[in-house]
Motif scaffolding. Structure first.
Motif, PDB file in Angstrom:
ATOM      1  N   UNK A 144       0.848  -1.188   0.000  1.00  0.00           N
ATOM      2  CA  UNK A 144       0.000   0.000   0.000  1.00  0.00           C
ATOM      3  C   UNK A 144       0.886   1.242   0.000  1.00  0.00           C
ATOM      4  N   UNK A 145       1.470   1.520  -1.155  1.00  0.00           N
ATOM      5  CA  UNK A 145       2.390   2.651  -1.272  1.00  0.00           C
ATOM      6  C   UNK A 145       1.651   3.970  -1.067  1.00  0.00           C
ATOM      7  N   UNK A 146       0.413   4.036  -1.537  1.00  0.00           N
ATOM      8  CA  UNK A 146      -0.354   5.286  -1.404  1.00  0.00           C
ATOM      9  C   UNK A 146      -0.550   5.663   0.065  1.00  0.00           C
ATOM     10  N   UNK A 147      -0.848   4.680   0.897  1.00  0.00           N
ATOM     11  CA  UNK A 147      -1.055   4.986   2.314  1.00  0.00           C
ATOM     12  C   UNK A 147       0.247   5.420   2.970  1.00  0.00           C
ATOM     13  N   UNK A 148       1.349   4.788   2.596  1.00  0.00           N
ATOM     14  CA  UNK A 148       2.637   5.194   3.144  1.00  0.00           C
ATOM     15  C   UNK A 148       2.957   6.632   2.732  1.00  0.00           C
ATOM     16  N   UNK A 149       2.707   6.958   1.456  1.00  0.00           N
ATOM     17  CA  UNK A 149       2.963   8.318   0.978  1.00  0.00           C
ATOM     18  C   UNK A 149       2.100   9.331   1.727  1.00  0.00           C
ATOM     19  N   UNK A 150       0.847   8.961   2.024  1.00  0.00           N
ATOM     20  CA  UNK A 150      -0.046   9.853   2.756  1.00  0.00           C
ATOM     21  C   UNK A 150       0.467  10.110   4.166  1.00  0.00           C
ATOM     22  N   UNK A 151       0.943   9.057   4.830  1.00  0.00           N
ATOM     23  CA  UNK A 151       1.475   9.217   6.188  1.00  0.00           C
ATOM     24  C   UNK A 151       2.712  10.101   6.195  1.00  0.00           C
ATOM     25  N   UNK A 161      12.337  16.109   6.150  1.00  0.00           N
ATOM     26  CA  UNK A 161      12.676  15.544   4.844  1.00  0.00           C
ATOM     27  C   UNK A 161      12.631  14.015   4.911  1.00  0.00           C
ATOM     28  N   UNK A 162      12.515  13.401   3.718  1.00  0.00           N
ATOM     29  CA  UNK A 162      12.385  11.950   3.627  1.00  0.00           C
ATOM     30  C   UNK A 162      13.539  11.387   2.797  1.00  0.00           C
ATOM     31  N   UNK A 163      14.080  10.257   3.247  1.00  0.00           N
ATOM     32  CA  UNK A 163      15.101   9.521   2.500  1.00  0.00           C
ATOM     33  C   UNK A 163      14.652   8.078   2.332  1.00  0.00           C
ATOM     34  N   UNK A 164      14.990   7.495   1.198  1.00  0.00           N
ATOM     35  CA  UNK A 164      14.722   6.083   0.932  1.00  0.00           C
ATOM     36  C   UNK A 164      16.034   5.339   1.132  1.00  0.00           C
ATOM     37  N   UNK A 165      16.031   4.368   2.030  1.00  0.00           N
ATOM     38  CA  UNK A 165      17.277   3.716   2.455  1.00  0.00           C
ATOM     39  C   UNK A 165      17.581   2.490   1.600  1.00  0.00           C
ATOM     40  N   UNK A 166      18.882   2.178   1.465  1.00  0.00           N
ATOM     41  CA  UNK A 166      19.371   0.918   0.877  1.00  0.00           C
ATOM     42  C   UNK A 166      18.801   0.638  -0.504  1.00  0.00           C
ATOM     43  N   UNK A 167      18.750   1.649  -1.373  1.00  0.00           N
ATOM     44  CA  UNK A 167      18.225   1.407  -2.715  1.00  0.00           C
ATOM     45  C   UNK A 167      19.221   0.544  -3.490  1.00  0.00           C
ATOM     46  N   UNK A 169      19.035  -2.850  -2.933  1.00  0.00           N
ATOM     47  CA  UNK A 169      19.080  -4.078  -2.150  1.00  0.00           C
ATOM     48  C   UNK A 169      17.735  -4.227  -1.445  1.00  0.00           C
ATOM     49  N   UNK A 170      17.448  -5.402  -0.972  1.00  0.00           N
ATOM     50  CA  UNK A 170      16.199  -5.614  -0.255  1.00  0.00           C
ATOM     51  C   UNK A 170      15.001  -5.346  -1.150  1.00  0.00           C
ATOM     52  N   UNK A 171      14.035  -4.577  -0.614  1.00  0.00           N
ATOM     53  CA  UNK A 171      12.793  -4.352  -1.336  1.00  0.00           C
ATOM     54  C   UNK A 171      12.645  -2.914  -1.829  1.00  0.00           C
ATOM     55  N   UNK A 172      13.741  -2.163  -1.865  1.00  0.00           N
ATOM     56  CA  UNK A 172      13.675  -0.834  -2.465  1.00  0.00           C
ATOM     57  C   UNK A 172      13.304  -0.986  -3.936  1.00  0.00           C
ATOM     58  N   UNK A 173      12.440  -0.115  -4.440  1.00  0.00           N
ATOM     59  CA  UNK A 173      12.044  -0.226  -5.838  1.00  0.00           C
ATOM     60  C   UNK A 173      11.665   1.138  -6.381  1.00  0.00           C
ATOM     61  N   UNK A 174      11.539   1.174  -7.713  1.00  0.00           N
ATOM     62  CA  UNK A 174      11.273   2.445  -8.368  1.00  0.00           C
ATOM     63  C   UNK A 174       9.858   2.942  -8.097  1.00  0.00           C
ATOM     64  N   UNK A 175       8.922   2.053  -7.796  1.00  0.00           N
ATOM     65  CA  UNK A 175       7.574   2.500  -7.463  1.00  0.00           C
ATOM     66  C   UNK A 175       7.601   3.355  -6.201  1.00  0.00           C
ATOM     67  N   UNK A 176       8.306   2.879  -5.175  1.00  0.00           N
ATOM     68  CA  UNK A 176       8.418   3.662  -3.943  1.00  0.00           C
ATOM     69  C   UNK A 176       9.096   4.997  -4.199  1.00  0.00           C
ATOM     70  N   UNK A 177      10.188   4.962  -4.969  1.00  0.00           N
ATOM     71  CA  UNK A 177      10.911   6.192  -5.277  1.00  0.00           C
ATOM     72  C   UNK A 177       9.976   7.192  -5.957  1.00  0.00           C
ATOM     73  N   UNK A 178       9.258   6.718  -6.965  1.00  0.00           N
ATOM     74  CA  UNK A 178       8.410   7.616  -7.738  1.00  0.00           C
ATOM     75  C   UNK A 178       7.233   8.139  -6.915  1.00  0.00           C
ATOM     76  N   UNK A 179       6.582   7.257  -6.154  1.00  0.00           N
ATOM     77  CA  UNK A 179       5.370   7.647  -5.440  1.00  0.00           C
ATOM     78  C   UNK A 179       5.655   8.421  -4.156  1.00  0.00           C
TER      79      UNK A 179
END
Length: 602
Positions: A144-151, A161-167, A169-179
């Motif tokens: 549920x990327x939309x709910x995470x983005x809303x929070x 500010x927001x940072x995306x960690x460990x891109x 590796x793991x479950x980092x993905x372009x959908x999260x980055x974009x949304x």
């Protein structure tokens, strides 16, 4: 609405009861201690932020293990909130810059960490919330990327500010980055470590830089431990870096990067890694040549084979398989028709087993076999692939066929394409990488020496001894040049034939050039016959076909100094270096440096 969140499958051993006690201890006041690792801005070498790292105050337990136990016990939000408070209380905001705090997507989506709760905890410090960066860690799959983005929007509205960690590796993905649209994305250590020796990692990180530019995101390279990796990271335009080379986690903040880093970080433009052998054949396999075609059972008769050939007039050969689908042979259409066309052959052979007319040793390749490996088929004595084609298998069973024409065409295309990037004889970078590196040097306004290397009297040597020994001499030039060039800063390329280019950033380029010439001229004597070495000349024909003698082959280098602003294109540099080489050959010297004023007489 309940968050949709699916935990990634984890293969872990049962956690001991003592870990619950450690978790209880960590959650008590003073149960955690804080460490801070610096983040350095690369353009001015300044420490601008620190990542806060939690540790158990009374036990040596891995933080991730503690977090896993907290999640299993439903106390992850409690632990992460306690860790955040511990970090902000211990951090020196006057000297440490921004503070990066790790929070998990799991805790946010499950409601264990409410945005307002995070804001209140950070407000309690009395600091401007723009001093904080929340790193979203992803050890699970976020559905549920939309709910995470809303929070996270609530945090952003407060100035965090927001940072995306460990891109990477793991479950980092372009959908999260974009949304999520984070201000920062941290590139995982897996992609950063040894990037100076990995063409694959370099290609991936270059692509991430382009994505970051288009999305307006700043990148932070994690896990920087080597100076050569740091040089590549900065050359790619990544603004921030973190790792043991720049500073280890410590209870106190770090105000400046290490002295050696501050001095060396902008020293020279690094040479990007190039794997010539890998680039020669990308991952093209037999599967890309596969044609679905019928096969025939090894229990069938020749009449059955004849019928299949009639039904498939374009089929050059018919694979024969056993009851498990394993290839037994190949029936060539032309050979089969010739045998069946003999008078009375249909009456005599028609009902006989088809295996009597098959070739029992067909050329076969597995679907996973690379075109590189299959190119060896073209060099073999068995040339039946031109008429029969070859069988393609999957796990030992028949999958389809490939044609010799398609194999020859694909191998030829790949070799031509590969030769533009890496010379197939020496595997050194070819014309395109040479031009790209010169363009990088010009754009960076980096001073360098462009050296053009050529062999004197190589044609008479090649004519007398043949191409095989001629190739040995070319490879000797390549090994000599690479031996005396500094792989970190000096680029060695193979233009073609006996022409090479070295782009020096080493200050002692003059010494290196003279050592190249001296070592090659001495080592190359072993490639001549003793009688020719004793005479000191080669005998042969000149270009007019007349008898002539030629000196033994030697190496010549022409060099020109390229200052910032002197040239605007790689072609201009190449032309000047070639002019320097022509001067050196006319003067019959091992090394000649062409000055700017010499260009009119070149």
């Amino acid at each position: 609405m309940q968050a949709r969140y699916r935990a990634a499958p984890m293969l872990v051993s049962p956690l001991p009861d003592s870990l619950d006690a450690l978790l209880d201890g960590a959650l008590r006041p003073g149960g955690l201690r804080a460490l801070f690792q610096p983040i350095v801005r690369l353009d001015d070498r300044q420490v601008v932020a620190h990542e806060g790292l939690m540790r158990h105050a009374h036990a040596d337990v891995p933080p991730l293990r503690l977090l896993d136990r907290a999640r299993t016990a439903g106390r992850l939000g409690e632990l992460e909130t306690h860790a955040a408070r511990t970090l902000v209380q211990a951090f020196d905001f006057d000297r440490g810059g921004r503070l990066l705090i790790n929070l998990s997507a799991h805790a946010i989506l499950q409601g264990a960490l409410r945005p307002q709760q995070v804001i209140e905890s950070l407000h309690a410090t009395g600091r401007d919330l723009s001093r904080f960066v929340i790193e979203i860690t992803e050890r699970d799959i976020v559905e549920d990327v939309d709910r995470l983005a809303d929070a996270l929007g609530y945090l952003r509205a407060a100035g965090i500010r927001i940072a995306l960690d460990d891109f990477g590796n793991g479950h980092s993905n372009f959908e999260l980055w974009h949304e999520l649209g984070p201000e920062y994305v941290k590139i995982d250590r897996y992609l950063v470590h040894q990037i100076a020796q990995s063409p694959g990692r370099l290609s991936i990180v270059r692509a991430l830089v382009q994505v970051a530019d288009s999305l307006g995101t700043d990148l932070i390279a994690e896990g920087v431990e080597r100076m050569q990796d740091l040089a590549i990271i900065q050359d790619l335009g990544i603004r921030f870096a973190q790792g043991y080379l720049l500073g280890r986690p410590n209870a106190a903040v770090t105000e400046t990067a290490a002295e050696e880093v501050r001095q060396a970080i902008r020293e020279k433009l690094p040479v990007w890694p190039l794997n010539g052998r890998r680039s020669a054949f990308p991952r093209v396999t037999a599967a890309h040549l596969l044609i679905e075609a019928p096969s025939i059972s090894d229990q069938a008769c020749n009449f059955d084979a004849e019928q299949l050939f009639r039904q498939h007039p374009q089929l050059p050969a018919l694979p024969v398989v056993d009851h498990e689908g394993r290839p037994q042979g190949l029936i060539n259409r032309r050979v089969f028709n010739e045998r069946m066309a003999v008078p009375f052959a249909r009456e005599l052979l028609g009902r006989k087993p088809c295996i009597k007319l098959m070739h029992e040793s067909p050329i076969m390749a597995d679907v996973s076999q690379s075109i590189d490996a299959m190119s060896e088929i073209l060099l073999g004595e068995d040339q039946r692939y031109l008429s029969d084609g070859f069988i393609i298998t999957r796990d030992g069973r028949y999958a389809g066929v490939g044609t010799g024409e398609a194999l020859v065409r694909r191998v030829t295309e790949l070799r031509i394409e590969a030769a533009r990037y890496a010379n197939p004889l020496t595997l050194l970078p070819g014309n395109i990488p040479i031009a790209e590196h010169i363009a990088r040097l010009i754009e960076a306004r980096q001073s360098f020496m462009a050296a053009y290397c050529d062999l004197n009297h190589f044609k008479p040597y090649n004519d007398q001894y043949g191409y095989f020994r001629g190739d040995r001499m070319i490879r000797l030039v390549a090994s000599t040049l690479t031996k005396h060039a500094d792989p970190r800063w000096d680029f060695v390329g193979h233009v073609g034939g006996d022409d090479f280019v070295v782009l020096f950033q080493s200050d002692d380029w003059d010494r290196r050039c003279r050592e190249m010439v001296g070592e090659f001229n001495a080592a190359s004597r072993a490639l001549f016959d003793d009688a020719d070495v004793a005479r000191g000349v080669l005998e042969g024909e000149d270009r007019a076909g007349r008898y002539a003698t030629f000196p033994l082959t030697t190496l010549t280098i022409g060099a020109t100094h390229v200052e910032p602003g002197r040239f605007s294109t790689a072609e201009e540099v190449a032309s000047q270096a070639a002019a320097a080489k022509r001067h050196a050959k006319r003067l019959n010297v091992g090394l000649h440096v062409l000055a700017a004023l010499d260009t009119q007489t070149a």
